[in-house]
Write a protein that holds these residues in place. Structure first.
Motif, mmCIF file in Angstrom:
data_model
loop_
_atom_site.group_PDB
_atom_site.id
_atom_site.type_symbol
_atom_site.label_atom_id
_atom_site.label_comp_id
_atom_site.label_asym_id
_atom_site.label_seq_id
_atom_site.Cartn_x
_atom_site.Cartn_y
_atom_site.Cartn_z
ATOM 1 N N VAL A 197 2.471 7.528 7.298
ATOM 2 C CA VAL A 197 0.870 7.617 6.832
ATOM 3 C C VAL A 197 0.156 7.847 8.067
ATOM 4 C CG1 VAL A 197 1.397 5.869 4.845
ATOM 5 C CG2 VAL A 197 0.443 5.253 7.066
ATOM 6 N N ASP A 224 0.602 -5.977 4.190
ATOM 7 C CA ASP A 224 1.462 -4.824 5.043
ATOM 8 C C ASP A 224 1.869 -5.174 6.389
ATOM 9 O OD1 ASP A 224 1.005 -3.505 2.471
ATOM 10 O OD2 ASP A 224 -0.377 -2.058 3.270
ATOM 11 N N GLU A 253 7.169 3.842 5.036
ATOM 12 C CA GLU A 253 6.556 5.127 4.695
ATOM 13 C C GLU A 253 5.640 5.862 5.614
ATOM 14 O OE1 GLU A 253 5.258 5.525 0.463
ATOM 15 O OE2 GLU A 253 3.569 6.963 1.107
ATOM 16 N N SER A 302 1.013 -1.309 -0.069
ATOM 17 C CA SER A 302 0.254 -0.067 -0.020
ATOM 18 C C SER A 302 0.668 1.154 0.051
ATOM 19 C CB SER A 302 -0.908 0.033 1.246
ATOM 20 O OG SER A 302 -0.113 0.314 2.490
ATOM 21 N N VAL A 303 2.273 0.958 0.177
ATOM 22 C CA VAL A 303 2.865 2.254 0.309
ATOM 23 C C VAL A 303 4.035 2.147 -0.856
ATOM 24 C CG1 VAL A 303 2.793 2.935 2.698
ATOM 25 C CG2 VAL A 303 4.332 1.412 1.956
ATOM 26 N N HIS A 332 -4.980 6.067 5.828
ATOM 27 C CA HIS A 332 -4.364 5.407 4.772
ATOM 28 C C HIS A 332 -5.060 3.776 4.929
ATOM 29 C CE1 HIS A 332 -1.126 4.138 2.504
ATOM 30 N NE2 HIS A 332 -0.718 2.808 3.214
#
Ligand code: GDP
Ligand code: MG
Length: 390
Positions: free
Chosen positions: A372, A382, A370, A364-365, A376
């Motif tokens: 978020v 993940d 990252e 998802s990144v 998000h």
């Protein structure tokens, strides 16, 4: 399903919704039924209401039996794991053998029809996702069928997913056609209808209608008015596709709904099965159904069945990690569309309340680790590290 039920009928329906005990509900339903005008347009609704009445009577009978201490089979299975999938099918389609092949449950396969008398759960692990599989007594899809039919279909309606088990060595086109009809009579749709309506009751904020498509025969004002007639004053209504007012009313009445489903095409090891499977796939009417060919006997494709279940249930795995700590071995299982805030909430309400930001690794990144915010949306696999105020 009719639209524009007369106001008396709608008023009676409110009583049904408000009834607390099954006894009260039965009385309210009977009054509702007598307030509904009898004509072609109301046939399905009446069928559905009478069926509901029958189920309620059975529920009362069941309770009485329990109180008097007789130990008939009970038809309620406590949900466990990330989701519950109920197997339904005709005698000898292979449900019980499937349960024993998919889960840790050891069962004796007794070779006579209707040998399974009560529903039975087992746990299937797909990668790390635990899915409860429930075996049920066989039913038949044409004619009256055994007396537990409505109980079994009630279990299916209450489940997160349905597995319709079909014997591929017998004419599967006819079997499946009948099964689809029967399930629809019970309000279970195996495919998302062209129009989909969701109604979420809220405690304030009035009626909000969100249209992702259109209302074919009315306006947003008509929808609001209909809901008010049902004394629903606060709700979010989401309309997808081209919906008729009657689709929206059917949703209010709770009369039919889409159930994530798989057609389990079993006994693929047998001679005629392969050819029969092509027949199923080529039948236009079955477009859009999830079909998985398997053999409970040889084990062929059973792992695919598990993956398909995860897919139709829209489950994703998210691995949490504390800042500076190790990645958790077992994942949190969430629904597709879940946000970092949903992750935080499933860890602890305090963490959700004190949420500052999160770091994410995975699909998802774009960047590893990252940073978020809470909104998000996470994806399967993940890794999420939540930073909260101390
Ligand atoms: N050849 C073959 N036989 C199967 C398969 N699955 C189940 N059976 C047999 O079909 C019969 C009925 O199975 P069972 O699981 O009791 O069916 P249920 O009535 O749906 O629970 C048993 O003799 C099973 O061994 C399969 O994939 N292939
Ligand atoms: Mg069985």
């Amino acid at each position: 399903m009719p639209t524009n039920l007369p106001p008396e009928a709608r008023a009676k329906w409110i009583k049904v919704m408000e009834a607390r005990s099954p006894e009260e509900k039965i009385r309210a339903l009977q009054e509702f039924i007598s307030a509904v005008p009898k004509h072609k347009g109301t046939e399905k609704l009446l069928y559905w209401a009478r069926r509901r009445l029958r189920e309620l009577r059975e529920e009362i009978e069941d309770k009485k039996k329990k109180r008097s201490g007789s130990r008939g089979p009970t038809f309620f299975i406590e949900k466990e794991g990330a989701a519950q999938a109920v197997m339904v099918g005709e005698p000898n389609s292979g449900k019980t053998l499937l349960l024993s092949r998919l889960t840790n449950v050891r069962v004796e396969i007794v070779d006579y029809p209707f040998s399974t008398q009560a529903p039975k759960p087992g746990m299937l692990f797909v990668r790390d996702v635990p899915i409860q599989i429930v075996d049920t007594p066989s039913i038949v899809f044409s004619g009256e069928g055994p007396k537990w039919t409505s109980r079994v279909l009630g279990l299916a309606r209450n489940a997160d997913a349905l597995m319709l088990v079909i014997d591929m060595s017998r004419n599967p086109v006819v079997q499946l056609k009948r099964a689809l009809e029967r399930l629809e009579e019970y309000g279970i749709l195996l495919r998302k209808p062209k129009a989909h309506v969701g109604i979420e009751r809220t405690s304030s904020g009035g009626i909000n209608v969100i249209v992702n498509g259109k209302i074919v025969d009315g306006s947003i004002e008509d929808v609001k008015k209909m809901l008010r007639d049902y004394r629903i004053h606060h709700a979010i209504v989401r309309i997808f596709g081209e919906a008729l007012l009657e689709d929206i009313e059917a949703t209010v009445l709770g009369a039919r709904s889409y159930k994530p489903s798989i057609i389990v095409a079993n006994k693929m090891d047998l001679q005629e099965a392969r050819e029969n499977f092509y027949k199923l796939v080529e039948t236009k009417e079955f477009n859009g159904l999830n079909m998985v060919p398997v053999s409970a006997k040889t084990g062929e494709n059973l792992s695919q069945l598990g993956f398909k279940l995860v897919e139709v249930l829209e489950l994703i795995r998210v691995y949490t990690k504390q800042p500076g700590g190790e990645v958790a071995r077992t994942p949190l299982v969430l629904r597709r569309g879940a946000t970092v805030m949903d992750v935080a909430k499933s860890i602890h309400s305090e963490i959700a309340k004190n949420f500052k930001y999160a770091r994410v690794w995975g699909k998802s990144v774009r960047l590893d680790g990252e940073r978020v915010g809470s909104e998000h949306v996470v994806e399967d696999g993940d890794i999420v590290e939540i930073h909260a105020k101390a």
